[in-house]
Design an enzyme around this catalytic site. Structure first.
Site, mmCIF file in Angstrom:
data_model
loop_
_atom_site.group_PDB
_atom_site.id
_atom_site.type_symbol
_atom_site.label_atom_id
_atom_site.label_comp_id
_atom_site.label_asym_id
_atom_site.label_seq_id
_atom_site.Cartn_x
_atom_site.Cartn_y
_atom_site.Cartn_z
ATOM 1 N N ASN A 193 2.131 21.215 -29.897
ATOM 2 C CA ASN A 193 2.131 21.903 -28.606
ATOM 3 C C ASN A 193 1.707 23.366 -28.706
ATOM 4 O O ASN A 193 1.670 24.065 -27.695
ATOM 5 C CB ASN A 193 3.512 21.820 -27.950
ATOM 6 C CG ASN A 193 4.600 22.507 -28.761
ATOM 7 O OD1 ASN A 193 4.349 23.072 -29.820
ATOM 8 N ND2 ASN A 193 5.824 22.449 -28.269
ATOM 9 N N LYS A 194 1.371 23.833 -29.913
ATOM 10 C CA LYS A 194 1.048 25.239 -30.085
ATOM 11 C C LYS A 194 -0.405 25.537 -29.685
ATOM 12 O O LYS A 194 -1.215 24.641 -29.493
ATOM 13 C CB LYS A 194 1.297 25.670 -31.530
ATOM 14 C CG LYS A 194 2.762 25.582 -31.945
ATOM 15 C CD LYS A 194 3.660 26.461 -31.098
ATOM 16 C CE LYS A 194 5.081 26.554 -31.642
ATOM 17 N NZ LYS A 194 5.808 25.293 -31.576
ATOM 18 N N ILE A 195 -0.707 26.829 -29.630
ATOM 19 C CA ILE A 195 -2.030 27.251 -29.182
ATOM 20 C C ILE A 195 -3.114 26.833 -30.180
ATOM 21 O O ILE A 195 -4.264 26.607 -29.822
ATOM 22 C CB ILE A 195 -2.046 28.776 -28.931
ATOM 23 C CG1 ILE A 195 -3.217 29.161 -28.034
ATOM 24 C CG2 ILE A 195 -1.992 29.562 -30.225
ATOM 25 C CD1 ILE A 195 -3.064 30.527 -27.399
#
Length: 384
Positions: A193-195
Site C-alpha cells: 500500500n506504500k507509495i
C-alpha cells in the site's frame, strides 16, 4: 448507484507499470531469484542516489529494518525507547523483540507527529526515575515531516540516538533534504500500500559504513566468514529477494511522478470537499516540510457535524469505496496497556475524529468524483 454498480475503489493499491517487468524478466533470464543479485544491489544504489544516504540495506520489511536499526543503536533487554503513540504497531513491536520497553509520547496537532514539548517532558521524567532512554524513534506519519528542527535539538541536548521511521514518507522532504536521512538510522517500507512497493519489503539507510556491514551480516543469518556454516551471533533471514528488488527498481523510476500525483489527489479533495460542515483536512506541513501526501486524511469535528468517521466509512462501503480510520494510538492497544504514556489527548482525538480517503495514484478524476459525491451525500443526509 450502489456497490454492485461500480468496481471497488481501494484505499492505496499498488500501481505497477511496464518498468518493473524489464527488471523481473532480466532476473529470471539470468536465474537471479535469491536474496542476492544485480537487482538487489541496483535497488540499494537507487535508494542511496535518491535519498543521499551513503548506505542502504534492502530487507524483507520495514519492521525488519526497525529491528536491525534498534540493534545498531545498542537497544537491548531492560532499555527504554521513546516512541510516538500515534503510529502503526510495527514501529513499536521491534522494541519488544529486543527485550526493551516502549515509552509513548503524544502528537502535536499540526503535523500529527511526535510532540516536542511532550518529548522533553518524557525524557526529563525518565531521567528523574533513573531510566535514561536508550533511543528515540520518530515517525513521519502519512508521509508528513515531523517538526524535525525542534526534535533533533532535544535529542542532541540529551545525547539520545535517533531512529527515523520514514516507512510512509519516501519522497517527502524537510528543508530540501529527503526524510529518512536525519537520524543515525533511517527506515523505509515498500509494503503493497506504500507509495513505492516491492510487494513486501523495506530498507535501512545509514551513513555509517560499519553499521551497513553489520546490518547485512545480521540480515543474512549472521554467517561468519568461513567456508562452512559457522555462526557466532543470532542472525535473521531478512534480505530482500532479487526478484522483488526488480519491482522496486522499476518503481523508483516513477517515484517523483507518484509523489506529484498523491499531492494532486490531496489538493483535489481539498478543492471539492472544503466547506462541508465539520470536515477539515490534515495534517499540516511544517515550515520547511514537503509531504508526499501518501494518504489524504480528513477530520470530522463532532461539535460541527453529526456524522462520525465510522458512519462515513460504512457509507462509503455502500458505494464500494474503501476508507480507513486513522491509526489507533498504541497506548490504547491492549498489547501496550502497561506502557508509560506522556499526554494522549491529541492523538486520541485524532483517532476518534479521523478517516483516510482513497489516495491511490492510479485513481482517475471519475474515481475521485465518486468518492467526493459519496462524502457529500452523507453530509447532506445528516441534515435531512
Amino acid at each position: 448507484m450502489r456497490s454492485q454498480d461500480h468496481d471497488r475503489i481501494y484505499l492505496s493499491p499498488p500501481h505497477l507499470g511496464r518498468h518493473e517487468l524489464n527488471y523481473l524478466h532480466k532476473a529470471i533470464e539470468d536465474n537471479w531469484v535469491a536474496p542476492a543479485g544485480p537487482n538487489l544491489t541496483g535497488f540499494e544504489r537507487d535508494i542511496c542516489e535518491f535519498t543521499g544516504a551513503a548506505h542502504c540495506v534492502a530487507l524483507t520489511s520495514g519492521t525488519a529494518a526497525i529491528h536491525l536499526g534498534l540493534k545498531l543503536l545498542g537497544v537491548g533487554p531492560g532499555d527504554e525507547v521513546l516512541c510516538p503513540s500515534f503510529t502503526f504497531v510495527a514501529t513499536a513491536n521491534p522494541i519488544v523483540y529486543l527485550g526493551a520497553s516502549p515509552v509513548f509520547i503524544d502528537s502535536e496537532a499540526e503535523t500529527w507527529n511526535l510532540c516536542p514539548v511532550r518529548l522533553r517532558e518524557a525524557i526529563e521524567d525518565r531521567i528523574r526515575r533513573g531510566q535514561r532512554p536508550k533511543a528515540l524513534i520518530i515517525v513521519h506519519l502519512y508521509g508528513m515531516p515531523c517538526k524535525l528542527r525542534e526534535i533533533l535539538a532535544i535529542a542532541a541536548e540529551f545525547d539520545i540516538p535517533l531512529l527515523e521511521d520514514a516507512a510512509e514518507a519516501l519522497g517527502s522532504r524537510y528543508d530540501g533534504q529527503p526524510l529518512g536521512t536525519f537520524g543515525a538510522v533511517g527506515v523505509f517500507s515498500f509494503n503493497g500500500n506504500k507509495i513505492l512497493t516491492t510487494s513486501g519489503g523495506g530498507a535501512l539507510v545509514t551513513n555509517n559504513a560499519d553499521w551497513d556491514k553489520k546490518a547485512r551480516f545480521w540480515a543474512t543469518q549472521a554467517k561468519d566468514p568461513a567456508p562452512y556454516y559457522q555462526h557466532s551471533e543470532i542472525g535473521y533471514n531478512y534480505r530482500l529477494s532479487n526478484l522483488l528488488a526488480g519491482i522496486g527498481r522499476g518503481q523508483m523510476e516513477l517515484l517523483e511522478d507518484r509523489v506529484k500525483r498523491r499531492r494532486e489527489i490531496y489538493n483535489w479533495y481539498q478543492e471539492h470537499l472544503n466547506g462541508l460542515p465539520g470536515l477539515s483536512f490534515g495534517p499540516t506541513e511544517p515550515a520547511g516540510g514537503r509531504s508526499n501526501r501518501w494518504l489524504t486524511c480528513v477530520l470530522l469535528r463532532p461539535s460541527e457535524t453529526a456524522v462520525t468517521p465510522e458512519q462515513l466509512r460504512l457509507h462509503l462501503e455502500t458505494h464500494n469505496i474503501e476508507s480507513r480510520p486513522l491509526w489507533k494510538p498504541l497506548h490504547l492497544q491492549p498489547l501496550f496497556a502497561a506502557a508509560p504514556m506522556y499526554g494522549g489527548a491529541v492523538c486520541t482525538n485524532l483517532f476518534e475524529q479521523g478517516l483516510c480517503l482513497p489516495s491511490g495514484t492510479a485513481m482517475t478524476d471519475t474515481d475521485l468524483k465518486r468518492v467526493a459525491d459519496a462524502v457529500k451525500e452523507m453530509a447532506t443526509a445528516s441534515y435531512n
